[in-house]
Write an enzyme that holds these catalytic residues in place. Structure first.
Site, PDB file in Angstrom:
ATOM      1  N   LYS A  62      -4.731   6.830   0.647  1.00 38.91           N
ATOM      2  CA  LYS A  62      -4.399   6.048   0.493  1.00 38.91           C
ATOM      3  C   LYS A  62      -5.941   6.388  -1.226  1.00 38.91           C
ATOM      4  O   LYS A  62      -7.149   6.409  -0.894  1.00 38.91           O
ATOM      5  CB  LYS A  62      -5.506   4.825   0.510  1.00 38.91           C
ATOM      6  CG  LYS A  62      -4.858   3.471  -0.040  1.00 38.91           C
ATOM      7  CD  LYS A  62      -4.987   2.029   0.678  1.00 38.91           C
ATOM      8  CE  LYS A  62      -4.230   1.512  -0.388  1.00 38.91           C
ATOM      9  NZ  LYS A  62      -4.769   0.941  -1.542  1.00 38.91           N
ATOM     10  N   GLU A  83       0.102   7.791  -7.494  1.00 38.67           N
ATOM     11  CA  GLU A  83      -1.466   7.298  -7.823  1.00 38.67           C
ATOM     12  C   GLU A  83      -1.953   7.903  -8.944  1.00 38.67           C
ATOM     13  O   GLU A  83      -1.953   9.341  -8.328  1.00 38.67           O
ATOM     14  CB  GLU A  83      -2.158   6.896  -6.906  1.00 38.67           C
ATOM     15  CG  GLU A  83      -3.281   6.571  -6.849  1.00 38.67           C
ATOM     16  CD  GLU A  83      -3.076   4.396  -6.590  1.00 38.67           C
ATOM     17  OE1 GLU A  83      -2.043   3.905  -6.845  1.00 38.67           O
ATOM     18  OE2 GLU A  83      -4.402   4.085  -6.698  1.00 38.67           O
TER      19      GLU A  83
HETATM   20  P1  ATP Z   1      -5.295  -3.079  -2.548  1.00 40.07           P
HETATM   21  O1  ATP Z   1      -5.775  -3.750  -3.677  1.00 40.07           O
HETATM   22  O2  ATP Z   1      -5.321  -2.255  -1.190  1.00 40.07           O
HETATM   23  O3  ATP Z   1      -4.746  -1.060  -3.438  1.00 40.07           O
HETATM   24  P2  ATP Z   1      -3.162  -4.104  -4.003  1.00 40.07           P
HETATM   25  O4  ATP Z   1      -2.917  -6.096  -3.680  1.00 40.07           O
HETATM   26  O5  ATP Z   1      -3.690  -4.037  -4.854  1.00 40.07           O
HETATM   27  O6  ATP Z   1      -3.989  -3.461  -2.656  1.00 40.07           O
HETATM   28  P3  ATP Z   1      -1.083  -3.057  -2.386  1.00 40.07           P
HETATM   29  O7  ATP Z   1       0.302  -3.664  -3.271  1.00 40.07           O
HETATM   30  O8  ATP Z   1      -1.627  -3.479  -1.656  1.00 40.07           O
HETATM   31  O9  ATP Z   1      -2.392  -2.973  -3.843  1.00 40.07           O
HETATM   32  O10 ATP Z   1      -1.915  -1.426  -1.728  1.00 40.07           O
HETATM   33  C1  ATP Z   1      -1.032  -0.421  -2.462  1.00 40.07           C
HETATM   34  C2  ATP Z   1      -1.461   0.804  -3.231  1.00 40.07           C
HETATM   35  O11 ATP Z   1      -2.324   1.959  -2.910  1.00 40.07           O
HETATM   36  C3  ATP Z   1      -0.414   0.716  -4.697  1.00 40.07           C
HETATM   37  O12 ATP Z   1      -0.320  -0.495  -4.857  1.00 40.07           O
HETATM   38  C4  ATP Z   1      -0.561   1.918  -5.400  1.00 40.07           C
HETATM   39  O13 ATP Z   1      -1.774   1.434  -6.181  1.00 40.07           O
HETATM   40  C5  ATP Z   1      -2.092   2.221  -4.262  1.00 40.07           C
HETATM   41  N1  ATP Z   1      -2.061   3.592  -3.242  1.00 40.07           N
HETATM   42  C6  ATP Z   1      -2.521   4.856  -3.165  1.00 40.07           C
HETATM   43  N2  ATP Z   1      -1.984   5.722  -2.542  1.00 40.07           N
HETATM   44  C7  ATP Z   1      -0.935   5.041  -1.767  1.00 40.07           C
HETATM   45  C8  ATP Z   1       0.348   5.968  -1.624  1.00 40.07           C
HETATM   46  N3  ATP Z   1       0.055   7.429  -0.133  1.00 40.07           N
HETATM   47  N4  ATP Z   1       0.879   5.246  -1.186  1.00 40.07           N
HETATM   48  C9  ATP Z   1       1.666   4.443  -1.703  1.00 40.07           C
HETATM   49  N5  ATP Z   1       0.407   3.314  -2.466  1.00 40.07           N
HETATM   50  C10 ATP Z   1      -0.693   4.054  -2.420  1.00 40.07           C
END
Ligand code: ATP
Length: 602
Positions: free
Chosen positions: A270, A319
């Site tokens: 991530k 990302e």
């Molecule tokens: P967080 O603050 O945990 O990033 P968030 O609410 O901003 O959460 P979420 O959709 O819950 O966003 O978490 C997913 C985010 O993680 C995605 O929006 C993306 O930007 C990021 N991300 C990073 N690496 C990956 C990956 N390998 N696959 C998918 N998403 C990823």
């Protein structure tokens, strides 16, 4: 059909401004929509969003308060000083111009009738002006509108270019209102039972949202509905150049729980950077943020790299983050975010070059891939991407057990990443929703309150002592209740802000003060309410039960213990904040963890 007058719209806006519930608000908006033709509904929707085109076209009306004040001055003859004085008392340029026109109208006898078309055209012209000399033209176009408007019309004309019309109408409200508008055309509508009406509205609403998920343009969607009815939406398909609404990840507190939920699954690193959606149509490359803004200009190196890909038409997601080649490490998010700027992009690109980690593909050569299972989409992605200095594939591994997942997680943490994303191998791409097809596990989850929350500021308290100089003591923040489209109070935050953040907060909050908005649900009364617009990231020690707060009221209310603001989440819309349901889930997970760790029972 007679052309729609702007006064009709201003009158409806006024009614909406004075409603006492969200239901009334949607009913009025639906009533207004009923009176429109296909071009008019589209225009009204854009204006409600403070725009003249969908967000992704990036046509900004481009007005600050100063320019609007100039426009008011030009139209009314009041001086800038008089306008500024009135503004500092009222905090809303809409009310300022309203008052000034009342004073002025003693002299003038009549005003020309203003049509929606004219208002829209003038704003459109303003959005096309950039650079030297553009300001004068913009002021003239605005003053022209004020000159031919009544006080009520002027109030909203002044608010539109600031993107803050102060009605609390978000996309979900617009979609609900469109659904009501269509439902009312149903045969014998008035004779139907309430339950039947509710079901019809819900079905229509789902169809509208489904179209919106793959085609982020509510204006055009409403136009199609006016022209062809709800069935017209069947033809709305993903298309290069028009962003889809991104999927989001659920959270679980441990590797064990993830495996219990998904079984054999994919795990990925991530990355903590910018999520971007890239559209390629031959050599035309566009990059969108997760809020569907067109941010193409911010990523010159990525554009060049994507141009080299062999595929002609595609939509890929990944990302982007800044990488330190000397230490071979990723920079923290604060460095990557510096790329979000209008000027000096090239300079920043040299200073902090970005790498792009692709993790999904939703469209290729005219084919929608969203329904395909993740494992197939990933194979397709791997087959079309040749990795280079800039473009990479996200690191991915297929695992079977919690032990393997745990190992991958520890490995990523030790490399300075924030955690992992687990993905359901068989799940389609679920646009616009947070489902268990993606599950995130972060470093901070281990133990008590795991993740941070992204919350919406709904009000603030003026400060005492050192803070008074900023006029800001504490913030009142809310979670988003997605089902009801409301913002429910969850915490009062008094600490954690640097002076710099405090200053920015005060500046931004003072511009969006409001008399309580019907979408805000809070029993606590701050000194000032604000439009639910600004999202901030908050860390807390725990979620506790609290009757003081309105989040999850059916569970006596949930609140945060020791909340601290970490940073602004300018990349999120209020409707993308942490939802009440997520808070409830986090609360029950936390309870479970504490039972496991300490054997406590409630
Ligand atoms: P967080 O603050 O945990 O990033 P968030 O609410 O901003 O959460 P979420 O959709 O819950 O966003 O978490 C997913 C985010 O993680 C995605 O929006 C993306 O930007 C990021 N991300 C990073 N690496 C990956 C990956 N390998 N696959 C998918 N998403 C990823």
């Amino acid at each position: 059909m007679i052309k729609m007058l702007f006064i009709t719209i201003a009158e409806y806006f006024d009614k909406i401004e004075n409603v006492s519930s969200r239901l009334e608000m949607t009913d009025y908006l639906a009533e207004l929509f009923e009176k429109t033709n296909k071009e008019e509904i589209k225009k009204i929707i854009y204006l409600l969003q403070g725009q003249v085109a969908p967000t992704f076209e990036g046509k900004e009306i481009g007005f600050g308060e100063k320019l609007i004040a100039e426009g008011i001055s030009k139209a009314t003859g009041f001086t800038r000083k008089e306008i500024e004085e009135s503004f500092s008392k009222k905090g809303d340029l809409g009310e300022v111009v309203e008052e000034m026109l009342i004073k002025k109208s003693q002299g003038s006898l009549f005003t020309k009738e203003l049509t929606l078309k004219k208002v829209f055209e003038n704003f459109e012209k303003m959005s096309l002006r950039e650079g030297i000399g553009s300001q004068e033209t913009k002021i003239k176009l605005l003053a022209e509108l004020f000159n031919s408007s009544t006080q009520k019309e002027a109030k909203y004309i002044a608010r539109i270019p600031l993107g803050n019309i102060r009605l609390g109408v978000g996309d979900p409200t617009i979609m609900d209102s469109i659904a009501i508008m269509i439902a009312k055309q149903e045969k014998n509508w008035l004779k139907l039972k309430e339950e039947e009406k509710r079901k019809i509205k819900q079905k229509l609403r789902e169809k509208i949202e489904k179209a919106y998920n793959v085609y982020s343009d509510l204006g055009e969607i409403s136009e199609i509905i006016k022209e062809k009815g709800i069935n017209g939406l069947k033809k709305v398909e993903i298309k290069t150049g028009t962003p889809i609404r991104p999927t989001a990840a659920e959270r679980l507190p441990s590797a064990k729980e993830i495996i219990k939920k998904l079984g054999k699954c994919a795990v990925e690193a991530k990355y903590d950077g910018f999520r971007i959606l890239i559209s390629k149509d031959d050599n035309e490359i566009k990059i969108f943020s997760r809020q569907s803004e067109n941010i193409t200009k911010m990523f010159p190196e990525i554009i060049e790299a994507v141009k080299q890909l062999k595929s002609k038409k595609l939509f890929i997601e990944g990302e982007a983050l800044a990488f330190n080649e000397e230490t071979n490490e990723y920079y923290p998010f604060q460095i990557t975010i510096q790329r979000k700027r209008k000027y000096d992009v090239e300079k920043k690109a040299k200073e902090y070059p970005l790498q792009l980690f692709l993790f999904d593909i939703v469209y290729l050569e005219g084919k929608n891939l969203m329904e395909k299972p993740f494992k197939e989409r990933r194979k397709i992605l791997e087959s079309i991407i040749k990795e280079n200095e800039i473009i990479k594939l996200s690191e991915m591994k297929i695992i079977n057990s919690a032990k393997e997942l745990e190992k991958f997680f520890e490995e990523k943490i030790s490399q300075g990443l924030e955690g992992i994303m687990a993905k359901d191998l068989d799940a389609p791409y679920i646009a616009g929703a947070r489902k268990f097809s993606w599950i995130k596990l972060k470093r901070s989850y281990k133990g008590n309150l795991d993740d941070t929350l992204d919350l919406v500021i709904i009000g603030y308290y003026t400060g005492k002592g050192k803070r008074t100089q900023f006029g800001l003591g504490a913030l009142l923040v809310a979670a988003y209740n997605k089902e009801k489209d409301l913002f429910e109070s969850i915490a009062k935050i008094g600490t954690g802000m640097t002076e710099e953040i405090l200053k920015e907060l005060e500046e931004r909050l003072s511009k969006i003060k409001t008399i309580k908005n019907v979408r805000i649900i809070s029993e606590l009364k701050p000194d000032y309410w604000v439009e639910p617009k600004i999202v901030i990231e908050v860390r807390a020690d725990e979620i506790t039960k609290s009757p003081l707060h309105s989040c999850a009221k059916e569970e006596t209310g949930l609140a945060l213990r020791f909340p601290r603001m970490i940073k602004f989440r300018n990349d999120k819309k209020p409707e993308q904040a942490t939802t009440t349901n997520e808070v409830k889930q986090m609360y029950s997970k936390q309870k479970k963890v504490s039972v496991e760790l300490f054997g406590q029972k409630e």
